[in-house]
Design a protein around this motif. Sequence first.
Motif, short mmCIF file in Angstrom:
data_model
loop_
_atom_site.label_atom_id
_atom_site.label_comp_id
_atom_site.label_asym_id
_atom_site.label_seq_id
_atom_site.Cartn_x
_atom_site.Cartn_y
_atom_site.Cartn_z
N ASP A 18 2.73 -4.09 2.83
CA ASP A 18 3.23 -5.25 2.09
C ASP A 18 2.62 -6.56 2.60
O ASP A 18 2.56 -7.54 1.86
N ASP A 19 2.18 -6.58 3.84
CA ASP A 19 1.64 -7.79 4.45
C ASP A 19 0.17 -8.02 4.13
O ASP A 19 -0.35 -9.11 4.36
N VAL A 20 -0.52 -6.99 3.65
CA VAL A 20 -1.96 -7.09 3.43
C VAL A 20 -2.23 -7.79 2.10
O VAL A 20 -1.93 -7.27 1.03
N THR A 21 -2.77 -8.98 2.21
CA THR A 21 -3.10 -9.79 1.05
C THR A 21 -4.51 -10.35 1.24
O THR A 21 -5.04 -10.33 2.36
N HIS B 221 0.07 6.69 1.80
CA HIS B 221 0.81 6.53 0.55
C HIS B 221 0.33 5.34 -0.27
O HIS B 221 0.85 5.09 -1.35
N HIS B 222 -0.63 4.59 0.26
CA HIS B 222 -1.17 3.41 -0.43
C HIS B 222 -2.70 3.44 -0.39
O HIS B 222 -3.33 2.52 0.12
N LEU C 5 -4.71 0.42 -1.94
CA LEU C 5 -4.74 -0.76 -1.08
C LEU C 5 -5.75 -0.57 0.05
O LEU C 5 -6.52 -1.48 0.35
N TRP C 6 -5.74 0.61 0.67
CA TRP C 6 -6.68 0.86 1.76
C TRP C 6 -8.12 0.79 1.28
O TRP C 6 -8.98 0.25 1.96
N HIS C 7 -8.40 1.29 0.09
CA HIS C 7 -9.77 1.21 -0.45
C HIS C 7 -10.16 -0.24 -0.71
O HIS C 7 -11.33 -0.61 -0.53
#
Length: 186
Positions: free
Chosen positions: A122-125, A145-146, A149-151
């Motif tokens: 949630d913090d990764v922006t 599970h995300h 986002l990791w990509h």
Amino acid sequence: MIEKTKNLSIFALVNRVTQAFVWLSRIHRCRGFGIHSPTDFSFVRDVVNEQGSYYAYGEVGLADDWLRRKLGRLYLRLANYVQPDVIADLAGYADYLSAGCRKASIANHLVSPTSLIIARTDDVTPTLLSQCGEKTMLVVEDIGHHKELWHEVEQWPAVTVAFDLYYCGIATFNPQRAKQHYIVNF
């Protein structure tokens, strides 16, 4: 009460089966196999998959569940490896991080300049990623599970080397390195 115990045991069984499946699917990536960079190989062998007992393992996390203890011990080793002045702990592992680097000040928000950032998904922006400097190591939790986002993090222009550990991902921002992404059995 019996129903609650039964549900917990089913959950534990499913959790163990999932763990085994992830481990078996990554077995060919154990202990740094397939990593050709000596620096990255050494990092995976000596920090990520360190099998020895660290000096602070007996001090922290004794009551934690297996995953929190596993990640906490990794974060302890990362703090010991990086030896940062400031650690941004956005995921709540201050006890492990302070045991890993006693000289570091630990903040529960992003501070500039920060050498080590432990973040939840949630913090990764884009704002967080743009504030990472060339000496920053970013750890993102729960990337299994995300994946999308990791990509996005892996493809961020400033990210040079990224390690997918399933439970978390580690990204570095050193502009002198070639872009490289690894999947590691952790």
